[in-house]
Design a protein around this motif. Structure first.
Motif, PDB file in Angstrom:
ATOM      1  N   GLY A   1      57.506 -41.267  -9.807  1.00  0.00           N
ATOM      2  CA  GLY A   1      57.843 -41.535  -8.418  1.00  0.00           C
ATOM      3  C   GLY A   1      56.677 -41.216  -7.497  1.00  0.00           C
ATOM      4  N   ARG A   2      56.962 -40.432  -6.465  1.00  0.00           N
ATOM      5  CA  ARG A   2      55.922 -40.142  -5.463  1.00  0.00           C
ATOM      6  C   ARG A   2      54.865 -39.164  -5.973  1.00  0.00           C
ATOM      7  NH1 ARG A   2      59.797 -36.726  -1.353  1.00  0.00           N
ATOM      8  NH2 ARG A   2      59.695 -34.704  -2.414  1.00  0.00           N
ATOM      9  N   GLY A   3      55.135 -38.501  -7.098  1.00  0.00           N
ATOM     10  CA  GLY A   3      54.111 -37.633  -7.668  1.00  0.00           C
ATOM     11  C   GLY A   3      54.661 -36.542  -8.556  1.00  0.00           C
ATOM     12  N   ILE A   4      54.097 -36.426  -9.753  1.00  0.00           N
ATOM     13  CA  ILE A   4      54.466 -35.370 -10.687  1.00  0.00           C
ATOM     14  C   ILE A   4      53.213 -34.961 -11.451  1.00  0.00           C
ATOM     15  CG2 ILE A   4      55.008 -36.820 -12.689  1.00  0.00           C
ATOM     16  CD1 ILE A   4      57.534 -35.076 -13.103  1.00  0.00           C
ATOM     17  N   VAL A   5      53.199 -33.720 -11.922  1.00  0.00           N
ATOM     18  CA  VAL A   5      52.120 -33.211 -12.758  1.00  0.00           C
ATOM     19  C   VAL A   5      52.747 -32.730 -14.058  1.00  0.00           C
ATOM     20  CG1 VAL A   5      50.198 -31.578 -12.939  1.00  0.00           C
ATOM     21  CG2 VAL A   5      50.875 -32.459 -10.696  1.00  0.00           C
ATOM     22  N   HIS A   6      52.124 -33.053 -15.197  1.00  0.00           N
ATOM     23  CA  HIS A   6      52.674 -32.572 -16.460  1.00  0.00           C
ATOM     24  C   HIS A   6      51.573 -32.284 -17.466  1.00  0.00           C
ATOM     25  CE1 HIS A   6      52.895 -36.369 -19.213  1.00  0.00           C
ATOM     26  NE2 HIS A   6      52.087 -36.646 -18.227  1.00  0.00           N
ATOM     27  N   SER A   7      51.911 -31.463 -18.463  1.00  0.00           N
ATOM     28  CA  SER A   7      51.019 -31.177 -19.581  1.00  0.00           C
ATOM     29  C   SER A   7      51.748 -31.517 -20.873  1.00  0.00           C
ATOM     30  CB  SER A   7      50.594 -29.712 -19.588  1.00  0.00           C
ATOM     31  OG  SER A   7      51.708 -28.859 -19.791  1.00  0.00           O
TER      32      SER A   7
ATOM     33  N   PRO B   1      59.966 -50.292  -9.855  1.00  0.00           N
ATOM     34  CA  PRO B   1      60.143 -51.307  -8.808  1.00  0.00           C
ATOM     35  C   PRO B   1      59.583 -50.785  -7.482  1.00  0.00           C
ATOM     36  CG  PRO B   1      62.167 -51.011 -10.072  1.00  0.00           C
ATOM     37  CD  PRO B   1      61.244 -49.916 -10.499  1.00  0.00           C
ATOM     38  N   GLU B   2      59.074 -51.678  -6.663  1.00  0.00           N
ATOM     39  CA  GLU B   2      58.451 -51.258  -5.402  1.00  0.00           C
ATOM     40  C   GLU B   2      59.365 -50.350  -4.587  1.00  0.00           C
ATOM     41  OE1 GLU B   2      56.335 -54.059  -2.986  1.00  0.00           O
ATOM     42  OE2 GLU B   2      55.887 -55.349  -4.707  1.00  0.00           O
ATOM     43  N   ALA B   3      60.659 -50.632  -4.573  1.00  0.00           N
ATOM     44  CA  ALA B   3      61.602 -49.829  -3.786  1.00  0.00           C
ATOM     45  C   ALA B   3      61.755 -48.408  -4.322  1.00  0.00           C
ATOM     46  CB  ALA B   3      62.962 -50.513  -3.753  1.00  0.00           C
ATOM     47  N   HIS B   4      61.269 -48.170  -5.541  1.00  0.00           N
ATOM     48  CA  HIS B   4      61.433 -46.851  -6.160  1.00  0.00           C
ATOM     49  C   HIS B   4      60.108 -46.146  -6.451  1.00  0.00           C
ATOM     50  CE1 HIS B   4      65.777 -47.191  -6.791  1.00  0.00           C
ATOM     51  NE2 HIS B   4      65.563 -48.468  -7.097  1.00  0.00           N
ATOM     52  N   GLU B   5      59.011 -46.704  -5.974  1.00  0.00           N
ATOM     53  CA  GLU B   5      57.710 -46.098  -6.273  1.00  0.00           C
ATOM     54  C   GLU B   5      57.567 -44.691  -5.716  1.00  0.00           C
ATOM     55  OE1 GLU B   5      54.224 -49.306  -6.762  1.00  0.00           O
ATOM     56  OE2 GLU B   5      55.179 -49.392  -4.798  1.00  0.00           O
ATOM     57  N   ASP B   6      58.267 -44.400  -4.637  1.00  0.00           N
ATOM     58  CA  ASP B   6      58.171 -43.077  -4.012  1.00  0.00           C
ATOM     59  C   ASP B   6      59.430 -42.252  -4.204  1.00  0.00           C
ATOM     60  OD1 ASP B   6      55.521 -43.256  -3.035  1.00  0.00           O
ATOM     61  OD2 ASP B   6      56.201 -44.520  -1.378  1.00  0.00           O
ATOM     62  N   ASP B   7      60.188 -42.533  -5.253  1.00  0.00           N
ATOM     63  CA  ASP B   7      61.370 -41.733  -5.573  1.00  0.00           C
ATOM     64  C   ASP B   7      60.976 -40.301  -5.931  1.00  0.00           C
ATOM     65  OD1 ASP B   7      62.955 -43.939  -5.221  1.00  0.00           O
ATOM     66  OD2 ASP B   7      63.739 -44.009  -7.274  1.00  0.00           O
ATOM     67  N   GLU B   8      61.969 -39.407  -5.884  1.00  0.00           N
ATOM     68  CA  GLU B   8      61.768 -38.038  -6.348  1.00  0.00           C
ATOM     69  C   GLU B   8      61.419 -38.058  -7.839  1.00  0.00           C
ATOM     70  OE1 GLU B   8      62.063 -34.871  -5.068  1.00  0.00           O
ATOM     71  OE2 GLU B   8      62.246 -35.620  -3.011  1.00  0.00           O
ATOM     72  N   PRO B   9      60.486 -37.225  -8.281  1.00  0.00           N
ATOM     73  CA  PRO B   9      60.185 -37.161  -9.710  1.00  0.00           C
ATOM     74  C   PRO B   9      61.372 -36.612 -10.499  1.00  0.00           C
ATOM     75  CG  PRO B   9      59.033 -35.426  -8.518  1.00  0.00           C
ATOM     76  CD  PRO B   9      59.647 -36.319  -7.489  1.00  0.00           C
ATOM     77  N   ALA B  10      61.487 -37.057 -11.755  1.00  0.00           N
ATOM     78  CA  ALA B  10      62.630 -36.644 -12.583  1.00  0.00           C
ATOM     79  C   ALA B  10      62.257 -36.799 -14.046  1.00  0.00           C
ATOM     80  CB  ALA B  10      63.860 -37.477 -12.252  1.00  0.00           C
ATOM     81  N   PHE B  11      63.037 -36.142 -14.930  1.00  0.00           N
ATOM     82  CA  PHE B  11      62.770 -36.191 -16.364  1.00  0.00           C
ATOM     83  C   PHE B  11      64.078 -36.339 -17.122  1.00  0.00           C
ATOM     84  CE2 PHE B  11      62.119 -34.225 -20.548  1.00  0.00           C
ATOM     85  CZ  PHE B  11      60.958 -34.846 -20.964  1.00  0.00           C
ATOM     86  N   GLN B  12      64.099 -37.255 -18.080  1.00  0.00           N
ATOM     87  CA  GLN B  12      65.246 -37.431 -18.976  1.00  0.00           C
ATOM     88  C   GLN B  12      64.804 -37.176 -20.404  1.00  0.00           C
ATOM     89  OE1 GLN B  12      67.724 -41.105 -18.594  1.00  0.00           O
ATOM     90  NE2 GLN B  12      66.114 -41.745 -17.173  1.00  0.00           N
ATOM     91  N   HIS B  13      65.629 -36.453 -21.145  1.00  0.00           N
ATOM     92  CA  HIS B  13      65.390 -36.260 -22.577  1.00  0.00           C
ATOM     93  C   HIS B  13      66.663 -36.638 -23.322  1.00  0.00           C
ATOM     94  CE1 HIS B  13      64.128 -34.394 -26.364  1.00  0.00           C
ATOM     95  NE2 HIS B  13      65.337 -33.875 -26.437  1.00  0.00           N
ATOM     96  N   HIS B  14      66.527 -37.500 -24.321  1.00  0.00           N
ATOM     97  CA  HIS B  14      67.658 -37.872 -25.168  1.00  0.00           C
ATOM     98  C   HIS B  14      67.258 -37.615 -26.615  1.00  0.00           C
ATOM     99  CE1 HIS B  14      70.201 -39.669 -22.030  1.00  0.00           C
ATOM    100  NE2 HIS B  14      69.048 -40.035 -21.478  1.00  0.00           N
TER     101      HIS B  14
END
Length: 291
Positions: free
Chosen positions: A97-103, A127-140
């Motif tokens: 989204g709008r920005g995340i940092v990971h290792s 999608p352009e409408a979601h480029e600045d969404d809050e960062p998030a993480f899913q694990h399955h």
């Protein structure tokens, strides 16, 4: 007249210590297949005790990273506070989204032993409408993903819907990612399950509609086709795709529909205005900017 496959060969990079990465997307011939605009295949490699293949904290915007392992393990940490061990068969979707940092590091329990590493790292444009969404993480975890054993192949639907199976992974646009294990001499009809699709064999030559495709080659399928996938000696294959999202600017780890957004992000990382990853003190500096 049948539309031929578009075949994309990898660019190979040795990141050190024999850690080889094959990059299929983006390529000069094609930026994306569906929303997937980055496709890296790393390994298989046997790491020795003391080998350091860690990826230090680095930033992303405007994309989702998708990590899938065949062998080995990886420890993910990010600036939202998520700490997740990634193991074979699990799917991991990180929305920058709008920005995340990971290792991405070797788990501590594996550092002192010989270990295998093999997997795929893909990026999906947002999608352009979601480029600045809050960062998030899913694990399955592996057991959460639907699979079906057919007479000549085993299929696992990692993302999207195919072969009558639907993945629990939530996406922001139509996205397809399927893991196929073909038996020796096995065949499988590839369904028309997405607007754009491509097939990649990680380990062996395959045939698609009678056309021979070498391993480590991305084969983009004609729209609407349902070709027969075949392997003489068995093969591990993935099919990826979805709805295209249009051209994107890609600079280092940043993806955006507007060039000025990239420049702003470069400034922000250089000035260390991104949130830190808890427990991390290192980071990868911004590469030199192109004039």
């Amino acid at each position: 007249m049948t539309t031929p496959l578009q075949l994309i060969e990898p660019k190979t990079h040795d990141l050190g210590g024999g850690f080889v990465v094959r990059r299929l997307l983006p390529s000069a011939a094609r930026q994306a297949v569906g929303p997937f605009l980055f496709f890296d295949h790393f390994g298989p490699i046997t790491a020795r005790p003391g080998d350091n293949h860690d990826v230090r904290p680095h930033p992303h915007i405007g994309l989702a990273t998708v990590t899938y392992l065949f062998e080995g393990a990886m420890l993910h940490r990010d600036s939202t506070g998520v700490v997740q061990r990634i193991e074979p068969g699990a799917i991991n979707w990180m929305t920058a989204g709008r920005g995340i940092v990971h290792s991405e590091r070797t788990p501590e329990d594996l550092r002192g032993v010989e270990r295998r590493s093999h997997g795929l790292q893909l990026w999906c444009a947002l999608p352009e409408a979601h480029e600045d969404d809050e960062p998030a993480f899913q694990h399955h975890a592996a057991h959460e993903l639907p699979e079906h054993n057919l007479p000549e192949a085993a299929v696992r639907v990692l993302i999207g819907t195919a072969f009558g199976l639907s993945s629990p992974v939530a996406t922001l646009s139509p996205t397809l990612y399927v893991d196929i294990a073909l038996a020796s001499g096995g065949s499988l009809v590839l369904p028309d399950a997405a607007e754009e699709r491509a097939v990649y064999s990680v380990d062996a030559e395959i045939e698609i509609g009678g056309t021979s495709v070498p391993p480590h080659t991305l084969a983009v399928l004609p729209a609407g086709s349902q070709p027969l996938l075949h392997s003489r000696g068995g093969a591990r294959v993935v099919m990826v795709g979805g709805a295209p999202l249009g051209r994107r600017f890609i600079v280092w780890n940043f993806v955006a529909s507007r060039r000025e957004r990239i420049v702003q992000t470069q400034d922000d990382w250089e000035a260390q205005r991104f949130p830190p990853v808890p427990g991390e003190t290192e980071f990868i500096p911004l590469p030199p900017r192109r004039a």
